[in-house]
Motif scaffolding. Structure first.
Motif, PDB file in Angstrom:
ATOM      1  N   ARG A 316       0.843  -1.184   0.000  1.00  0.00           N
ATOM      2  CA  ARG A 316       0.000   0.000   0.000  1.00  0.00           C
ATOM      3  C   ARG A 316       0.882   1.239   0.000  1.00  0.00           C
ATOM      4  NH1 ARG A 316       1.006   1.775   4.809  1.00  0.00           N
ATOM      5  NH2 ARG A 316       1.253   0.394   6.576  1.00  0.00           N
ATOM      6  N   GLU A 412     -11.656  12.372   7.217  1.00  0.00           N
ATOM      7  CA  GLU A 412     -11.285  11.246   6.368  1.00  0.00           C
ATOM      8  C   GLU A 412     -12.021  11.264   5.027  1.00  0.00           C
ATOM      9  OE1 GLU A 412     -10.912   9.807  10.697  1.00  0.00           O
ATOM     10  OE2 GLU A 412     -12.230  11.102   9.516  1.00  0.00           O
ATOM     11  N   ARG A 413     -13.278  11.687   5.019  1.00  0.00           N
ATOM     12  CA  ARG A 413     -14.054  11.692   3.777  1.00  0.00           C
ATOM     13  C   ARG A 413     -13.451  12.638   2.744  1.00  0.00           C
ATOM     14  NH1 ARG A 413     -19.921  13.056   5.879  1.00  0.00           N
ATOM     15  NH2 ARG A 413     -18.614  14.457   7.122  1.00  0.00           N
ATOM     16  N   ARG A 416      -9.829  10.628   1.517  1.00  0.00           N
ATOM     17  CA  ARG A 416      -9.799   9.328   0.820  1.00  0.00           C
ATOM     18  C   ARG A 416      -9.784   9.443  -0.711  1.00  0.00           C
ATOM     19  NH1 ARG A 416     -13.467   7.586   5.017  1.00  0.00           N
ATOM     20  NH2 ARG A 416     -12.398   6.191   6.453  1.00  0.00           N
ATOM     21  N   PRO A 417     -10.612  10.294  -1.324  1.00  0.00           N
ATOM     22  CA  PRO A 417     -10.586  10.354  -2.794  1.00  0.00           C
ATOM     23  C   PRO A 417      -9.257  10.853  -3.366  1.00  0.00           C
ATOM     24  CG  PRO A 417     -12.601  11.337  -1.928  1.00  0.00           C
ATOM     25  CD  PRO A 417     -11.689  11.135  -0.760  1.00  0.00           C
ATOM     26  N   LEU A 419      -6.195   9.985  -2.214  1.00  0.00           N
ATOM     27  CA  LEU A 419      -5.102   9.045  -2.013  1.00  0.00           C
ATOM     28  C   LEU A 419      -4.840   8.258  -3.292  1.00  0.00           C
ATOM     29  CD1 LEU A 419      -5.977   7.667   1.537  1.00  0.00           C
ATOM     30  CD2 LEU A 419      -4.340   9.466   0.931  1.00  0.00           C
ATOM     31  N   LEU A 438      -8.593   6.456   8.663  1.00  0.00           N
ATOM     32  CA  LEU A 438      -7.854   6.182   7.431  1.00  0.00           C
ATOM     33  C   LEU A 438      -7.066   4.889   7.590  1.00  0.00           C
ATOM     34  CD1 LEU A 438      -6.376   9.636   6.353  1.00  0.00           C
ATOM     35  CD2 LEU A 438      -8.265   8.398   5.302  1.00  0.00           C
ATOM     36  N   ASP A 439      -7.133   4.037   6.594  1.00  0.00           N
ATOM     37  CA  ASP A 439      -6.444   2.750   6.666  1.00  0.00           C
ATOM     38  C   ASP A 439      -4.936   2.940   6.619  1.00  0.00           C
ATOM     39  OD1 ASP A 439      -8.858   1.440   6.722  1.00  0.00           O
ATOM     40  OD2 ASP A 439      -8.952   1.194   4.542  1.00  0.00           O
TER      41      ASP A 439
END
Length: 613
Positions: A316, A412-413, A416-417, A419, A438-439
């Motif tokens: 990742r 986070e929302r 995320r897009p 990344l 977040l992962d």
């Protein structure tokens, strides 16, 4: 005249949402929604709107707006009147269009709104490329469509000060489009049809040599060589009488070609006047902000962020989050780290300020638009749909090495897009929150500077000699700032602005004020930075924050908070954790034990007490 097409401002495709705001400046200044005109008020209010639109998303200062509204003699109440105009326009546009206060002025965010000038620019870029590549029918059609957006003199209904400043530029763009359309017509053997139009235009704009050149070429192509020569001589006489100059090179060369019957004047499958190619797309985007010259400390965190990838990151992309309270120096650390890593990412660096520091929150699709533009995509190739943008963005950076800095993230929302989808890029994020959802994020929480680092930073700003001249007062300033880099920077900037001040004088000022008034200079303001985090809290947490500060609980455990607030320990823990998550409280590492100790920063406690006033 061709009917203007409505182009989607993001994709270049036909059609637009009927409920979007529509703005018109290529004629009378207007705004409409679903065909219904908005009430823009008088000339001053229309001027303000048009000026902000023409700024293209940049801030216009209050002084500049005053000049455009009132000229060189604005009223003493100009700032208040500008604020009133802004408020009235905001009521007309609602949430879709944002008129944002950004010191030293205002800026406008049109969002998905439709703008006639933007459509004109899209079609202009299209016809120029078609001219350059010899696609004359398409070029003529798109130039006509671009010109059809003009509904009369641009900026009609605004002040003379705005039209004096901006109309010449707009009119030049219109004339360039008109000349481009005529050039395409000439290449398609339409000379006979456009001779009357060119004759009228030359009479209307006698000093515009490019139009005169095209009239000479058109007359030559229809067999009127003598008339073409006469047009030259008439132009030479006017230029001499009006401006005292001789004809330019293009006009003289065309005259000579007419005399010689040169074949270059005949219609041919190449542009008659060379159109320069568009600048090449930036192959390696370099969007990082400049480094901070007085950056100090943070060696451990720099080593953590800039060191080798953790062993578990093979599958990742590494994502590092730099978290901490307002003014702690998250962005400065991230930029320093990003610039240290630039050599490892030869394909470029992408940067977006996401607005989590008190400015307007940036939607992910808007940040993606900026990234895709930086990657070389023209607007018409960028989809309007958010998910399609995400897929396109990740495809463009796949199997390439980019460094991505997402500054001032809100949640986070939002992140995320943005990344990347592969494992070849590295992402740095700054946020006041830990974004734990977040992962696989690697968290670096930064704390205030110690006294030595604070003095080093202050010395880098005001000069070491000045610091060494008053060492005791320098230490006192470091204590008053509480190791907060933003506060140190403000005090240092004040001392730079007042070079005749001693350090003792500013120590006395900060002591006497016992408020945050001493920690503001221009757009650097500790109070406003803290206030953003505070205003984002629910009402219960805001009240609790002030109550804890009023009780003098600079460092406390949950049980003390429960007693002060008059609530259960469980509820007190929930409230205090919410304050810590917003970086309004820090976890105190000095105290040991099973129960965590929470601590107010001294300047944050001042702010919390101010809220009770």
């Amino acid at each position: 005249m061709a009917r203007p097409r409505r182009l989607n401002s993001l994709t270049g495709m036909e059609g637009f949402g009927r409920q979007r705001m529509e703005f018109f400046i290529l004629g009378p200044v207007e705004a409409r929604r679903a065909g219904v005109a908005a009430d823009l008020g008088g000339a001053k209010q229309k001027t303000l709107l048009a000026a902000l639109i023409l700024a293209g998303g940049w801030v216009i200062s209050d002084d500049r707006l005053s000049t455009l509204l009132w000229g060189e003699a604005p009223p003493t109440t100009s700032s208040a009147q500008i604020y009133t105009y802004v408020s009235r326009l905001r009521k007309q546009f609602g949430d879709e269009v944002g008129i944002v206060r950004r010191p030293p002025g205002y800026m406008i965010r049109l969002g998905d709104s439709w703008l006639d000038f933007q459509q004109f620019e899209l079609l202009t870029a299209q016809y120029r490329e078609e001219l350059r590549t010899g696609r004359y029918p398409e070029a003529a059609r798109h130039a006509r469509e671009a010109l059809a957006f003009w509904r009369g003199p641009a900026l009609a209904g605004t002040t003379e000060f705005l039209t004096d400043a901006e109309l010449p530029r707009l009119e030049e763009e219109r004339m360039a489009a008109l000349e481009g359309r005529i050039e395409a017509d000439l290449a398609m053997r339409q000379a006979a049809r456009i001779v009357p139009e060119l004759t009228r235009l030359v009479a209307e704009y006698p000093l515009r040599e490019r139009l005169r050149v095209k009239l000479m070429i058109a007359l030559y192509q229809v067999g009127r060589q003598a008339d073409a020569v006469g047009v030259f001589h008439h132009g030479r006489l006017i230029l001499k009488e009006e401006l005292g100059v001789d004809p330019g090179a293009a006009l003289c060369e065309t005259y000579q070609a007419v005399l010689e019957g040169h074949p270059s004047l005949d219609p041919r499958p190449a542009p008659l006047i060379a159109v320069p190619p568009p600048p090449p797309a930036t192959e390696v985007p370099a969007m990082l902000p400049p480094d901070i010259p007085d950056f100090v400390g943070r060696a451990e965190h720099l080593a953590e962020v800039c060191g080798p990838r953790p062993p578990d990151s093979a599958d990742r992309p590494p994502v590092f989050l730099i978290s901490g309270m307002a003014g702690i120096g998250k962005s400065a650390l991230a930029v320093r780290a990003a610039r240290s890593l630039m050599g490892d990412f030869p394909d470029g660096q992408l940067y977006a300020d996401l607005g989590g520091n008190g400015s307007e929150r940036v939607a992910p699709e808007d940040a993606l638009l900026g990234f895709l533009r930086a990657l070389g995509l023209p607007d018409h190739a960028i989809p309007a749909d958010r998910n399609e943008r995400i897929r396109l963005y990740r495809s463009k950076i796949a199997n390439r090495r980019f460094l991505i800095l997402l500054d001032n993230a809100v949640d986070e929302r939002q992140v995320r897009p943005l990344l990347p989808g592969g494992n070849d890029c590295q992402t740095l994020i700054t946020s006041r929150r830990t974004l734990a959802a977040l992962d696989g994020v690697h968290l670096a929480e930064i704390e205030v500077l110690d006294t030595g680092e604070s003095l080093e930073m202050l010395g880098a700003i005001i000069g070491r000699a000045r610091l060494d001249a008053e060492p005791d007062h320098a230490v006192r300033i470091a204590e008053q700032c509480g190791g907060l880099p933003l506060a140190i920077r403000i005090v240092g900037a004040r001392l730079i602005a007042k070079r005749h001040w001693s350090l003792s004088r500013i120590v006395d000022q900060l002591s006497e004020a016992d408020s945050l008034d001493g920690f503001v200079l221009g757009d650097l303001d500790v109070r406003s930075r803290v206030e953003y985090s505070y205003r984002e809290l629910p009402e219960r947490e805001r009240a609790a924050y002030s109550e804890l500060a009023a009780a003098g609980l600079s460092a406390f455990r949950v049980q003390a908070a429960a007693k002060t607030l008059g609530v259960t320990v469980g509820l007190a823990e929930k409230i205090v954790e919410s304050l810590a998550d917003a970086s309004l409280l820090s976890m105190d590492s000095v105290y040991q034990g099973r129960e965590p100790v929470y601590r107010f920063h001294d300047l944050f406690m001042m702010f919390a007490k101010e809220q009770l006033a």
